[in-house]
Write a protein that holds these residues in place. Structure first.
Motif, short mmCIF file in Angstrom:
data_model
loop_
_atom_site.label_atom_id
_atom_site.label_comp_id
_atom_site.label_asym_id
_atom_site.label_seq_id
_atom_site.Cartn_x
_atom_site.Cartn_y
_atom_site.Cartn_z
N LEU A 83 0.84 -1.19 0.00
CA LEU A 83 0.00 0.00 0.00
C LEU A 83 0.87 1.24 0.00
CD1 LEU A 83 -2.01 -1.09 3.15
CD2 LEU A 83 -2.55 -1.69 0.81
N GLY A 84 0.53 2.21 -0.80
CA GLY A 84 1.22 3.48 -0.74
C GLY A 84 1.84 3.89 -2.05
N ARG A 85 2.86 4.73 -1.93
CA ARG A 85 3.52 5.29 -3.10
C ARG A 85 4.84 4.57 -3.35
NH1 ARG A 85 1.42 10.02 -0.45
NH2 ARG A 85 -0.36 10.75 -1.68
N PHE A 86 5.07 4.25 -4.61
CA PHE A 86 6.26 3.54 -5.02
C PHE A 86 6.81 4.22 -6.27
CE2 PHE A 86 3.68 0.64 -2.66
CZ PHE A 86 4.55 -0.23 -2.01
N LYS A 87 8.05 3.86 -6.65
CA LYS A 87 8.60 4.32 -7.92
C LYS A 87 9.61 3.30 -8.42
CE LYS A 87 12.34 7.24 -6.23
NZ LYS A 87 12.99 8.54 -6.32
N ARG A 108 6.65 7.07 -10.94
CA ARG A 108 5.94 7.13 -9.65
C ARG A 108 4.53 6.57 -9.82
NH1 ARG A 108 8.56 10.68 -6.12
NH2 ARG A 108 10.17 11.90 -7.15
N TYR A 109 4.12 5.75 -8.87
CA TYR A 109 2.78 5.17 -8.91
C TYR A 109 2.30 4.87 -7.50
CZ TYR A 109 5.12 0.62 -8.36
OH TYR A 109 5.88 -0.42 -7.91
N THR A 110 0.99 4.70 -7.38
CA THR A 110 0.36 4.34 -6.11
C THR A 110 -0.14 2.91 -6.24
OG1 THR A 110 -0.33 6.63 -5.74
CG2 THR A 110 -1.47 4.93 -4.47
N MET A 111 0.14 2.08 -5.24
CA MET A 111 -0.25 0.67 -5.31
C MET A 111 -1.15 0.30 -4.13
SD MET A 111 1.92 -2.82 -6.04
CE MET A 111 3.35 -2.35 -5.12
N TYR A 112 -2.21 -0.43 -4.45
CA TYR A 112 -3.09 -1.05 -3.46
C TYR A 112 -3.22 -2.51 -3.87
CZ TYR A 112 -4.44 3.52 -1.72
OH TYR A 112 -4.43 4.77 -1.16
N ALA A 113 -2.36 -3.35 -3.32
CA ALA A 113 -2.34 -4.75 -3.71
C ALA A 113 -2.20 -5.64 -2.47
CB ALA A 113 -1.19 -5.03 -4.68
N THR A 155 -4.29 7.48 -15.16
CA THR A 155 -5.18 8.63 -15.27
C THR A 155 -4.37 9.78 -15.84
OG1 THR A 155 -4.75 9.51 -13.06
CG2 THR A 155 -6.51 7.86 -13.25
N ARG A 156 -4.99 10.92 -15.98
CA ARG A 156 -4.26 12.08 -16.50
C ARG A 156 -3.12 12.51 -15.58
NH1 ARG A 156 -9.84 13.65 -17.65
NH2 ARG A 156 -10.15 13.35 -19.88
N GLN A 157 -3.29 12.28 -14.28
CA GLN A 157 -2.29 12.77 -13.34
C GLN A 157 -1.54 11.68 -12.58
OE1 GLN A 157 -4.31 15.52 -10.80
NE2 GLN A 157 -4.77 16.93 -12.44
N LYS A 158 -2.09 10.46 -12.47
CA LYS A 158 -1.48 9.43 -11.65
C LYS A 158 -1.50 8.07 -12.32
CE LYS A 158 -2.28 11.08 -6.96
NZ LYS A 158 -2.80 10.69 -5.65
#
Length: 128
Positions: free
Chosen positions: A77-81, A87-92, A103-106
């Motif tokens: 969970l959280g922000r990774f790169k 940079r991406y956000t993961m919920y796994a 998305t346009r921003q993330k």
């Protein structure tokens, strides 16, 4: 020194509750949004903001550095790169059956029990 034991226990307990609260419970999509259900409220991504959605393999997230979040306890969970995704956000909850949502921003990475069906459903909604 007894106060230190209580303080450490309190820090551990609060950390555990925060991770538990943000742990993804369910990933679902409807005609308007993609939603990740969590105890501390749902993360909702309007389909109008989604550029693409695709199943990805674990190799896409290899070499990732966690910049903020949890890397195993209660899920990823959280922000990774990393070099592949940036940079991406993961919920796994597991690192099998991953889905990448841009998305346009993330960028988001979610775990999904049936990634092909999820992707096909969302892509069909995006074409409308």
């Amino acid at each position: 020194m007894l106060w230190l034991k209580y303080l450490l226990f309190l820090v551990f307990l609060v950390s555990f509750l925060v991770v538990l609260g943000y742990m993804p419970i369910r990933l679902k999509a409807d005609g308007e949004k993609i939603a990740v259900s969590r105890l501390f409220g749902a993360l909702e991504i309007p389909l109008s903001e989604v550029i693409s959605v695709a199943p990805i393999s674990k190799s896409y997230i290899n070499g990732s550095i966690r910049t903020f979040g949890s890397g195993g306890a209660g899920g990823y969970l959280g922000r990774f790169k990393n070099k592949t995704l940036g940079r991406y956000t993961m919920y796994a909850t597991e690192l099998k059956h991953l889905v990448l949502v841009r998305t346009r921003q993330k960028k988001y990475v979610f775990s999904c029990t049936q990634p092909e069906e999820f992707v096909a459903y969302v892509q069909a909604r995006l074409k409308r």
